[in-house]
Structures are given as structure tokens and as C-alpha cells.
Design an enzyme around this catalytic site. Structure first.
Site, mmCIF file in Angstrom:
data_model
loop_
_atom_site.group_PDB
_atom_site.id
_atom_site.type_symbol
_atom_site.label_atom_id
_atom_site.label_comp_id
_atom_site.label_asym_id
_atom_site.label_seq_id
_atom_site.Cartn_x
_atom_site.Cartn_y
_atom_site.Cartn_z
ATOM 1 N N SER A 1 25.218 24.115 37.284
ATOM 2 C CA SER A 1 25.612 25.508 37.339
ATOM 3 C C SER A 1 27.099 25.684 37.436
ATOM 4 O O SER A 1 27.842 24.756 37.739
ATOM 5 C CB SER A 1 24.933 26.207 38.508
ATOM 6 O OG SER A 1 25.823 26.282 39.606
ATOM 7 N N LYS A 2 27.518 26.894 37.160
ATOM 8 C CA LYS A 2 28.941 27.173 37.188
ATOM 9 C C LYS A 2 29.499 26.975 38.579
ATOM 10 O O LYS A 2 30.669 26.740 38.765
ATOM 11 C CB LYS A 2 29.183 28.594 36.719
ATOM 12 C CG LYS A 2 28.528 28.810 35.384
ATOM 13 C CD LYS A 2 28.810 30.138 34.769
ATOM 14 C CE LYS A 2 28.095 30.176 33.416
ATOM 15 N NZ LYS A 2 28.271 31.385 32.690
ATOM 16 N N ARG A 3 28.649 27.104 39.534
ATOM 17 C CA ARG A 3 29.128 26.962 40.906
ATOM 18 C C ARG A 3 29.437 25.508 41.267
ATOM 19 O O ARG A 3 30.079 25.241 42.261
ATOM 20 C CB ARG A 3 28.091 27.525 41.884
ATOM 21 C CG ARG A 3 28.377 28.975 42.206
ATOM 22 C CD ARG A 3 27.269 29.593 43.025
ATOM 23 N NE ARG A 3 26.743 30.756 42.333
ATOM 24 C CZ ARG A 3 25.468 30.937 42.030
ATOM 25 N NH1 ARG A 3 24.579 30.058 42.362
ATOM 26 N NH2 ARG A 3 25.088 32.016 41.410
#
Length: 485
Positions: free
Chosen positions: A253-255
Site C-alpha cells: 500500500s501507499k502507506r
RNA sequence: GGCCCCGUGGUCAAGCGGUCAAGACACCGCCCUUUCACGGCGGUAACAGGGGUUCGAGUCCCCUCGGGGUCACCA
């Protein structure tokens, strides 16, 4: 079959993520393989999440990766514009058409009201689904609300009976009971369409024949199909892609950070290596090959090779690919790419970079590892005397002082400081002294580097260091081991 | 929780009813060698579990378990 038309439709909310990049890659490969038209469409209907400059990042990244599009915002095309916010006015008529035919309706519920009812339903242990509250509004009530200027959205009126199904090119037959389908919002209060509506309208208007996207859309696709049918449009073919995972439980994920294309580039990964690896996460050519250029991928690509199960992104394997690509670089290219990293650790040393590059090329997996590997050439690190002990090389504290002293004497006979000359002085000299090469060369390398492993052996290190620095380090080592000097 | 999807070694992954279940990465060992790396050779390691169908199942069906996705006026 109709000429293939596909689109990659990212939203400009930041850097391009590896998962998105892979979607773009597959979309591109499929399209080129089928001699189709690859379209770039920017989905910026969520005005709140827009990130300035993100669209340019998408352009740059895609181009850098060689994923060139045939139609798009910057290059234009027959179904322009290719930015959804610029198409804002084209959605309302279709929404109205759906309302007329009873497939959609105005909804005036506020966010607060919805939240309250949702919570109440959950408190009762029910699964929340929009309760079609506003479907019950009379024509007059709707007209009145509109007249009053009340904020409104348009919702899809999904059937409550029967089931919807379709065939996905990778997942096969998918079906879902209609009564589990929510009445999703089609048009938002700000007049913008939601993804759910925009993708249907735009895909149709743009003549998209194959919808290629992540599998997070798999379960809402039946709803989209209901829309196509209500509008009397042909349903496109679907190719849903399995997720790219960070580990067994988490989607990449982008996180996570580090998952952006730009992060990998910054660390010194090569774009072709990245593309090559990415292609193999969720797809395989059906044979043993694993090294591919973009055009070879186009040639080899087929949807049959696509996997259904999520795949974990393995940095390990990526790193291996990268190392392989680095080894295949021409010496000149390697030097050009490595030079900035050399500079980072060795600026001011006047080091022979071309020679260092030759030594480093087979040892470099990722460019960012370079500074740590070569730093010792500029600054002699502190080290443990135990490094001198090496049974196999017949090196121990009793032999080291003598070995180092011999090395010093032999090195003093070197006239021009070249590797050949150093070699010519040391090797025969060691033999003449009746010693094993390792007995002298091992401690010499330790004395010059203070490290267990180095890019190159004692002779290469001595050459790189230069006469003056070699002598300085050798003297310091002799002093430390108590050897004669 | 409802619905949808997925389930072969640590990871990617071949297999698409019928040889001892490929290959790659990682790991381990050996060789090469003045270290490390490269290179060469070899090794450990898997069909989630249980029922069926069949002469025969990793391959087909069902159940269980496990995992993921989705249930936003985000895409």
C-alpha cells in the site's frame, strides 16, 4: 473482434505506486500484443484528494518505463478530453436518463442522516446497505426539494431480486445476488461523478473494449454491468488483476512508503529491471524465460499467463534482477551510473573511478549500496586485530608482522604504481621468501582496508589507494602489530 | 458480519486426470580464489485439512480452515 481499446486510469493523488505501475504494464502489454490503442485517462473526480503535480509524475513515470499511450490528456485523441474533471458536464444527462428509466433516483439524505442510520443498523447487528429511503419520494417531493436548492446526489437503483453475473477473462464466471448490491452514489453533491459512474460512462464513450484493473473492482463489477444494461450499452470484457502484496496479509500500500516507483529509482534500481520483475509478479510466460525487454514482454504476453492469486512483492528477487541488469551494463554505462555514488563516499580522493568501477560492477546489487562498500578507501576504518587470523591463508599473529614487513619492503621496489608493477613486485617476492600468497596478501589487505571483505584483493586495493596512502596504512598497521619498522 | 475471490516449498511459480510434483529467488554445502562478489556443481524445502467422483486427483465436486477484497458523496 473489435479493435482493442484499453485505458490506464490513475487518479493523480501522489506518486505512482508499484501496484498501479504493474496494472499499467499489463494493460500496455495486452494492448500492444493485440495491436490495440492504449489510452491514458486521468481520474480526478475527487477534488479533495488531488495532489498538485501528480499528473506530471504519472506522465514522467509512464514514459520513463516506456509505457507510451496513444491517446491521453497531453497527446489528445478522438474522444477528448481525457481528464474526467473536464468531462464533468457529460455525466448528468446519463444520470437523468437513468432516473427517467427508474434505474436511478435523486437522494437528499445528508451524510449525518446516513451515518446515524448506518450506526443504528449496525447496532442491531444488521449489514448496512442504503435503505432506498429517497426512492420513496414522490415526483412532487423531489421537485420541491430541488426547487428549495437542497443538496442532492443520484443513486443507482439496484434490483432487490435475482442475481447478476459476468465472465472475467482471468477469474472466470462471477455472480452475486442482487440484494447484496448497494445503491451506490453515481453523482456527487458537487456535481462530479463517482468512480463508479464515471468509469462506466467514460469507458463506453471512449470505446473501451477491455477493462483492465485491480481486483478490488471485481465485486462491484456486477453493479457496473447493471448500469451498462440500463443505458443500453455493450458491456466491455473484463480483465481483473490479482493484488500485489507486501506480505501474506497486507496489500502493498501507499502507506508502506518505499512502494513508489520513485523510491526504487532513488535507491538505485534500474527501470528495466523493475519492469522485468514487475511483469513476473502475477504473470508468467509459460516457459522458463525470465529476462525480458519491454518488447519481448509484449511478444510473450497473454491473459492465460495471468494468475488469480495475490502475489507478494519480493524485494529479494527484485534485487537479484537488478544485480543481473547491472552486470550486463557496459563498463562505460556502469561507470556513468555509479560515479555519483562513488562521489558520495570518495569525493576529493582523486580515485581511479574507471578501475574502481570494473571492480565494483560484479559486486553491485543496488547502487545505493556503493558508498558503504567503498568508503574505506577514503577513510581507514578502525578494526579488530582478529581480522588478521585466517587459518586457510596461513595467517596468524605470529606471521603477520613479518608478512607486513615483507610486503612493505617489496612495495618499496615498485617504481610506477600500477597493478602490474605491484603484482610483479609482490608475487615473486613472496615466493622467494618461501611463503604462501595468502600469508602475505591476506594481512596486507586487512592492513589496507580494515575490512573482512573488499571489492578487490590486496593488490587492487593498494593500487587504488596510491603509494602514499598505502605506505601510510601499512606503517600504521606495522606499528599496531608490533612489527619491525 | 453479508457478498465476492483466492489457497503447490520461505517467496514467485509450472502443472490444466495418468512418469520419482518443473524452474527461478532466498538459504546451505562444495569448487574456483589473496577476501568478498561473480561463475560452476550439488542440497534442504510444497500440493491447507477432510470427504467424495474416478481404475487413477495437486488437477473435477462439496465442506471446513486460512488469507485477501468489498460493503464511502475514494478511486
Amino acid at each position: 473482434m473489435l479493435p482493442v481499446r484499453t485505458r490506464f486510469a490513475p487518479s493523480p493523488t501522489g506518486f505512482l505506486h508499484m501496484g498501479s505501475l504493474r496494472t499499467a504494464l499489463y494493460c500496455y502489454l495486452f494492448t500492444r500484443k493485440n495491436k490495440g490503442t492504449f489510452i491514458l485517462r486521468i481520474e480526478d473526480t475527487d477534488q479533495e484528494r488531488l495532489v498538485p503535480g501528480a499528473t506530471e509524475v504519472i506522465y514522467d513515470t509512464l514514459r520513463e518505463c516506456g509505457l507510451n499511450w496513444d491517446e491521453g490528456p497531453d497527446v489528445g485523441g478522438p474522444v477528448a478530453p481525457y481528464v474526467q474533471s473536464e468531462r464533468k458536464d457529460s455525466y448528468l444527462p446519463y444520470a437523468k436518463q437513468l432516473i427517467e428509466s427508474g434505474h436511478a433516483y435523486y437522494c437528499f439524505c445528508t451524510r449525518e442522516e446516513l451515518a446515524a442510520r448506518r450506526e443504528a443498523a449496525q447496532a442491531r447487528g444488521e449489514t448496512w446497505k442504503y435503505d432506498k429511503h429517497c426512492l420513496g419520494l414522490s415526483r412532487e417531493q423531489v421537485a420541491g426539494n430541488l426547487e428549495k436548492g437542497l443538496p442532492w446526489v443520484v443513486r443507482q437503483n439496484t434490483p432487490t431480486t435475482g442475481e447478476s453475473d459476468f465472465d472475467d477473462l482471468v477469474y472466470g464466471h462471477i455472480s452475486a445476488p442482487n440484494d447484496t448490491l448497494d445503491d451506490m452514489v453515481l453523482l456527487k453533491a458537487d456535481g462530479m461523478p463517482t468512480y463508479n459512474f464515471a468509469n462506466v460512462v467514460d469507458d463506453h464513450l471512449m470505446g473501451i473494449t477491455h477493462v483492465i484493473r485491480g481486483m478490488e473492482y471485481l465485486s462491484s463489477t456486477p453493479k457496473y454491468n447493471l448500469l451498462y444494461k440500463a443505458l443500453g450499452w455493450d458491456i466491455p470484457l473484463y480483465i481483473h488483476l490479482p493484488n500485489v502484496m507486501r506480505d501474506a496479509k497486507h496489500k502493498l500500500s501507499k502507506r508502506d512508503g518505499d512502494a513508489y516507483y520513485s523510491d526504487f529509482i532513488k535507491k538505485g534500481f534500474l527501470t528495466p529491471a523493475l519492469m522485468n520483475y514487475l511483469a513476473l509478479v502475477g504473470w508468467n510466460p509459460g516457459d522458463e524465460r525470465e529476462f525480458f525487454t519491454l518488447s519481448e514482454l509484449v511478444e510473450a504476453f497473454s491473459v492465460q499467463g495471468l494468475s488469480k492469486s495475490p502475489a507478494i512483492f519480493d524485494v529479494n528477487k527484485l534485487t537479484w534482477f537488478n544485480a543481473e541488469y547491472i552486470r550486463r551494463l557496459s563498463p562505460g554505462e556502469y561507470l556513468r551510473l555509479a560515479q555519483p555514488w562513488f562521489e558520495q563516499a570518495l569525493s576529493g580522493t582523486g580515485m581511479d573511478y574507471p578501475r574502481l568501477a570494473e571492480l565494483m560492477q560484479p559486486r553491485t546489487e543496488i547502487f545505493s549500496q556503493i558508498p558503504d562498500m567503498v568508503r574505506f578507501l577514503k577513510e581507514m576504518p578502525g578494526y579488530d586485530l582478529a581480522l588478521y587470523e585466517n587459518k586457510k591463508q596461513k595467517s596468524g599473529m605470529e606471521s603477520v608482522p613479518g608478512a607486513l614487513a615483507l610486503a612493505k619492503n617489496l612495495l618499496e621496489t615498485v617504481e610506477d604504481w600500477s597493478e602490474e608493477a605491484i603484482h610483479a613486485a609482490l608475487i615473486p617476492g613472496i615466493a622467494a621468501a618461501g611463503l604462501k600468497n595468502g600469508t602475505v596478501l591476506w594481512p596486507l589487505r586487512v592492513a589496507l582496508s580494515g575490512q573482512l571483505s573488499t571489492p578487490g584483493g590486496a593488490i587492487e586495493i593498494a593500487y587504488l589507494l596510491g603509494r602514499r596512502e598505502t605506505t601510510r596504512r601499512l606503517d600504521a598497521a606495522l606499528k599496531r602489530v608490533g612489527g619491525a619498522n
